[in-house]
Design an enzyme around this catalytic site. Structure first.
Site, PDB file in Angstrom:
ATOM      1  N   GLU A 108       7.093   1.789  -4.975  1.00  0.00           N
ATOM      2  CA  GLU A 108       8.662   0.557  -5.217  1.00  0.00           C
ATOM      3  C   GLU A 108       8.889   1.324  -6.632  1.00  0.00           C
ATOM      4  OE1 GLU A 108       6.528  -2.267  -2.515  1.00  0.00           O
ATOM      5  OE2 GLU A 108       5.594  -0.812  -3.785  1.00  0.00           O
ATOM      6  N   GLU A 126       0.717  -4.688   1.052  1.00  0.00           N
ATOM      7  CA  GLU A 126       0.625  -6.455  -0.051  1.00  0.00           C
ATOM      8  C   GLU A 126       0.120  -7.489   1.175  1.00  0.00           C
ATOM      9  OE1 GLU A 126       3.554  -6.429  -3.880  1.00  0.00           O
ATOM     10  OE2 GLU A 126       4.531  -5.372  -1.584  1.00  0.00           O
TER      11      GLU A 126
END
Length: 716
Positions: free
Chosen positions: A169, A148
């Site tokens: 995740e 990210e």
């Protein structure tokens, strides 16, 4: 002193005083300009925790605050005209390996979870809007928050040698909470975005490499690792000077294109079907990822960030997240790296050539794995040239598929194909260091194979068996060097399943065992040491589980009730579907072996044998409407008792059987402890991460105390 946006996170930072901080080290790099003049100045941030490559860089509160303050300082320098760009890279082999889960699991209060989510956004938003172009040079592992960071930058390069890129995740009970759900699918398109966020995490947490990241559009440029940083800086200089155009053919904007919006919806629908199939919707995180993805279709990045913060805050407080942290952090990340009972790695022998006995599907998968990961010659043998040719062709075909998908370069594909050859003569193994058999699961056949191989190999050559249930000790009997024999049991499909059960027979010596563990690590597999007992760990537990469900069916429980009774567990597939996938004859053979070894605990189904005798491959058959049924012709073959059970009764019966079998397995010393059982089931059977391991689950539902009188974990 000027106030910082990051002062508001002081209380959060105070919660984790022992965090291993990944520092933001800044160095100005002046790029060469045209005509020998000085070009732009790039502030290069290197993320480094000061430790060697065995200690990955991670993101905790202290790390993120330092990154944020560093970026604030660089923003002021950009405004002053001192720098014309900012780039982020990492220490060798890592950009960043994601959030520091050791730290995150300490944040028990909801407000701390919300602060952690907002902290990441505060830092990453600076990267996205710093006033000058920002670059990410992805030199290695970039997972979760690490990827990210790269997504928040305006431009990205990636090393062809980088591995371990992804947004895992959903696998660990969270959502990509720092912009990934918004930014990734807009770069790659919604289908590829959900492949990274949903499909890969739910496929044993698969990650991608640099080549695939470039092909998908995550990175704008791909460079070789030898001079990656230099090439990335030169490329950035070209972008800044306007000499290099950046094209993003996969990039989309669902708010501006109705067709993209339709693709968005279709991708989400397909992903929800995948989640239901993989988890039975028992784990909350994948669904939350899709909720944010769908709600963010027409949202701004700021609006999506609020959705991510809300989802992340909620999930961090769920028991499923804490269970997943135990399974992922304590088992997969820690215990897997220090396998109980493994000899000193210094005893391991070098492996410079591998032999594979057999050229069928399993043998071909093994040959591909050895060639691709070890980069050593691999020779396959079988009983005739046609089988050998077919096996080698299959391996070459799989390599071509990897190349077509961008997971291998043309050069790597050609080199890997050149390593794999075949022969009808076992004389081809004469100079091999490691020979593994993958022939029919029959003891006499395997003993004959080992005798033939031993006649041509050196005394130091290791003989390994991929047996799933037979005695390794019995295979070694009669050999001149039984100490060279070891069990090396892979799971199907070999490329995907990360577990290898390393089976030590009584005479297996430490050098052989050490080589097996080092080899498994080189193959990027997790090895667990197991005692030579029937079906070892995974198949023994799975067959006990499947046997209880099959017995309930044979006793008169309706098929749909029996087969779906375990749905609350969120297992990858139902028992009857699993039996059909592995093959009814194989399942029956292993059941018979276990019945012979352990008696009536392992049910051998007469109904299943009737299906095998009739050539029927599975109980269920598809219906035209996409459902499934048992054909009338199949039902005619079966006989049932008159003692049906409810789904709840079948589930309790299965839980109690699992607790009994694992208790006995541990008492026999098959593995060192319940943690190894948990690790084997997670990596070899797809036991759901959100349940935190099979033994903690059995403790929570009371099965272990009901059956054994005590819990597997004293502190549970």
């Amino acid at each position: 002193m000027t106030a910082s946006l990051f002062d508001q996170f002081a209380d959060l930072v105070a919660e984790v005083p022992d965090e291993i901080v990944t520092h933001s080290l800044v160095k100005d790099v002046v790029l060469p300009g045209a005509g020998g003049e000085m070009g732009a100045t790039i502030a290069l941030i290197t993320l480094d925790n000061g430790l060697d490559h065995t200690k990955p860089t991670t993101l905790g509160p202290n790390t993120l605050v330092e990154l944020g303050r560093t970026l604030e300082g660089l923003r002021e320098r950009a405004r002053a005209g001192e720098i014309q760009a900012v780039a982020v890279t990492g220490k060798p082999y890592f950009l960043v390996a994601g959030a520091d889960l050791t730290t995150v699991k300490k944040l028990r209060k909801p407000e701390h979870g919300a602060q952690m989510a907002r902290l990441g956004h505060a830092a990453y938003d600076l990267l996205a809007d710093l006033g000058v172009p920002t670059f990410a040079f992805i030199n290695g592992v970039a997972l979760g928050g690490g990827l990210e960071i790269a997504l928040a930058c305006m431009y990205r390069t990636v090393s062809s040698g980088a591995n371990g890129l992804g947004l895992p995740e959903a696998f660990i009970g969270l959502v990509p909470g720092w912009g990934g759900v918004y930014r990734l699918p807009r770069l790659t398109g919604p289908e590829a975005g959900l492949k990274i966020m949903i499909e890969n995490p739910l496929s044993n947490n698969r990650t991608i490499g640099g080549q695939e990241a470039f092909s998908l559009g995550i990175a704008d440029a791909l460079f070789e690792p030898a001079d990656f940083l230099e090439q990335s800086l030169a490329w950035a200089g070209g972008v800044l000077a306007g000499r290099t155009a950046v094209e993003r053919p996969h990039a989309v904007d669902p708010s501006a294109d109705a067709a993209v919006g339709e693709r968005w919806d279709a991708a989400a629908k397909a992903a929800r079907a995948l989640v239901a199939a993989k988890t039975g919707d028992a784990a909350p995180a994948p669904g939350k990822v899709l909720d944010v993805f769908e709600a963010g279709k027409l949202a701004t990045q700021e609006e999506s960030a609020e959705l991510e913060v809300e989802a992340l805050t909620h999930l961090m407080q769920t028991p499923q997240f804490r269970d997943t942290v135990y399974a992922f952090l304590d088992l997969v990340q820690r215990r897997a790296k220090r396998p109980a009972g493994a000899p000193d790695a210094k005893l391991a022998r070098p492996v410079t050539k591998v032999g594979v006995v057999g050229a069928g599907l399993m043998a071909s998968q093994l040959a591909l794995l050895f060639a691709r990961q070890l980069k050593v010659p691999v020779v396959m043998t079988d009983i005739d040239q046609a089988r050998v040719d077919k096996g080698v062709a299959h391996v070459h075909g799989e390599i071509e598929k990897l190349f077509a998908k961008g997971r291998l370069s043309a050069g790597a594909a050609n080199r890997t194909k050149a390593l794999v050859s075949g022969s009808v003569s076992k004389d081809a193994f004469a100079d091999a260091d490691f020979v593994i058999e993958a022939v029919f699961e029959e003891l006499s056949v395997k003993k004959q194979v080992f005798a033939e191989v031993e006649a041509v190999v050196s005394p130091e050559c290791i003989l390994a068996t991929n047996t799933s249930s037979l005695s390794v000790t019995a295979m070694a009997e009669g050999l001149e060097h039984p100490e060279r024999v070891v069990g090396f049991h892979f799971f199907n499909p070999v490329a995907v399943m990360p577990l290898v059960e390393v089976v030590r027979a009584p005479e297996t010596d430490d050098a052989v065992l050490a080589t097996a563990f080092v080899l498994a690590k080189s193959l990027r597999k997790t090895a667990v040491l197991v005692k030579d007992a029937a079906a070892f760990v995974v198949n023994r537990i799975l067959l006990r589980l499947m046997g209880e469900v099959t017995a309930a069916f044979d006793e008169g429980t309706p098929a749909d009730v029996a087969d779906t009774a375990l749905k609350p567990l969120g297992l990858p597939m139902t028992p009857f579907t699993l039996a059909a996938m592995v093959g009814l004859p194989v399942a029956q053979h292993v059941s018979e072996s276990l019945h012979a070894a352990f008696g009536e605990r392992f049910h051998v189904s007469a109904n299943q044998q009737a299906l095998i005798d009739a050539g029927i491959k599975g109980l269920w058959a598809p219906t035209p409407d996409g459902g499934q049924e048992i054909p009338a012709s199949t039902l005619e073959l079966l006989t049932f008792g008159d003692a049906p059970s409810t789904a709840e009764q079948v589930l309790t019966r299965a839980e109690d059987a699992l607790a009994e079998e694992i208790g006995l397995l541990l008492a026999e010393g098959v593995v060192a402890g319940p943690e190894d059982v948990d690790l084997c089931m997670i990596l070899g059977a797809g036991w759901p991460m959100h349940l935190g391991g099979i033994t903690p689950y059995l403790d929570r539902v009371g099965a272990s105390e009901r059956v054994t009188g005590r819990k597997f974990h004293a502190d549970a």
